[in-house]
Design a protein around this motif. Structure first.
Motif, PDB file in Angstrom:
ATOM      1  N   ASN A 117      41.450  45.858  92.643  1.00 53.75           N
ATOM      2  CA  ASN A 117      41.268  46.460  93.964  1.00 53.75           C
ATOM      3  C   ASN A 117      40.775  47.908  93.874  1.00 53.75           C
ATOM      4  OD1 ASN A 117      43.603  47.913  93.348  1.00 53.75           O
ATOM      5  ND2 ASN A 117      44.660  47.388  95.242  1.00 53.75           N
ATOM      6  N   ARG A 118      40.536  48.485  95.048  1.00 54.08           N
ATOM      7  CA  ARG A 118      40.002  49.857  95.117  1.00 54.08           C
ATOM      8  C   ARG A 118      40.930  50.873  94.463  1.00 54.08           C
ATOM      9  NH1 ARG A 118      38.507  50.518 101.283  1.00 54.08           N
ATOM     10  NH2 ARG A 118      39.167  48.384 101.487  1.00 54.08           N
ATOM     11  N   LYS A 119      42.243  50.704  94.650  1.00 56.32           N
ATOM     12  CA  LYS A 119      43.189  51.661  94.077  1.00 56.32           C
ATOM     13  C   LYS A 119      43.177  51.573  92.549  1.00 56.32           C
ATOM     14  CE  LYS A 119      46.180  54.875  94.980  1.00 56.32           C
ATOM     15  NZ  LYS A 119      45.790  56.078  95.696  1.00 56.32           N
ATOM     16  N   ALA A 168      45.334  47.827  99.789  1.00 52.14           N
ATOM     17  CA  ALA A 168      46.645  48.285  99.319  1.00 52.14           C
ATOM     18  C   ALA A 168      46.562  49.692  98.726  1.00 52.14           C
ATOM     19  CB  ALA A 168      47.196  47.316  98.282  1.00 52.14           C
ATOM     20  N   ASN A 169      47.638  50.443  98.914  1.00 50.31           N
ATOM     21  CA  ASN A 169      47.723  51.788  98.367  1.00 50.31           C
ATOM     22  C   ASN A 169      48.391  51.766  96.992  1.00 50.31           C
ATOM     23  OD1 ASN A 169      47.292  54.525  98.397  1.00 50.31           O
ATOM     24  ND2 ASN A 169      49.261  54.986  99.341  1.00 50.31           N
ATOM     25  N   ALA A 170      48.224  50.666  96.283  1.00 49.41           N
ATOM     26  CA  ALA A 170      48.750  50.503  94.929  1.00 49.41           C
ATOM     27  C   ALA A 170      47.699  49.753  94.124  1.00 49.41           C
ATOM     28  CB  ALA A 170      50.047  49.698  94.959  1.00 49.41           C
ATOM     29  N   PRO A 171      47.631  50.037  92.829  1.00 47.06           N
ATOM     30  CA  PRO A 171      46.659  49.298  92.020  1.00 47.06           C
ATOM     31  C   PRO A 171      47.082  47.836  91.899  1.00 47.06           C
ATOM     32  CG  PRO A 171      48.033  50.665  90.616  1.00 47.06           C
ATOM     33  CD  PRO A 171      48.391  50.998  92.041  1.00 47.06           C
ATOM     34  N   ILE A 172      46.177  46.949  92.204  1.00 51.53           N
ATOM     35  CA  ILE A 172      46.439  45.524  92.068  1.00 51.53           C
ATOM     36  C   ILE A 172      45.322  44.933  91.238  1.00 51.53           C
ATOM     37  CG2 ILE A 172      46.656  43.306  93.267  1.00 51.53           C
ATOM     38  CD1 ILE A 172      47.738  44.837  95.679  1.00 51.53           C
ATOM     39  N   PHE A 173      45.722  44.225  90.186  1.00 45.66           N
ATOM     40  CA  PHE A 173      44.725  43.551  89.357  1.00 45.66           C
ATOM     41  C   PHE A 173      45.258  42.173  89.018  1.00 45.66           C
ATOM     42  CE2 PHE A 173      47.490  45.789  86.452  1.00 45.66           C
ATOM     43  CZ  PHE A 173      47.763  44.840  85.479  1.00 45.66           C
TER      44      PHE A 173
END
Length: 117
Positions: A89-91, A72-77
């Protein structure tokens, strides 16, 4: 079971007359005569093909979801019920500078949220 020991929850494949594979969960116990001599086995089976197929599909979907989260191109935690990070995630790593390894299992609020919040 022919050696006198009960077999519980043994999973094995069977093939139908049409050649289809069926997964069976088998419970087997020794069959004895009046003198206690082993004369065979009694087995009770349950067709678990659909259950196994469902579990495989669930696993595939969970893997697909993990790939979406990671790409995803958004931060996901994510956090568990105690507030400890269980997804990052990576973002999220790129934005915060904290790697997944640095945050997993840590208290999100106490370690990564600024005091004014």
């Amino acid at each position: 079971a022919l050696h006198g020991q009960q077999t519980d929850n043994y999973q094995l494949p069977l093939f139908t007359k049409d050649g289809d594979r069926v997964e069976v969960l088998l419970n087997a116990t020794t069959r004895v005569d009046a003198a206690g001599t082993i004369v065979g086995v009694v087995g009770v089976g349950q067709d678990i093909t659909a259950i196994n197929d469902s579990q495989a599909e669930l696993s595939r979907l969970a893997n697909d979801l993990q790939l979406v989260i990671e790409a995803a191109n958004a931060p996901i935690f994510g956090i568990d019920t105690n507030g400890f990070v269980n997804e990052w995630n990576r973002k999220a790593a790129a934005i915060t500078g904290f790697s997944r390894e640095e945050v997993m299992g840590k208290d999100l609020v106490r370690r990564f949220i600024t005091p004014e919040y």
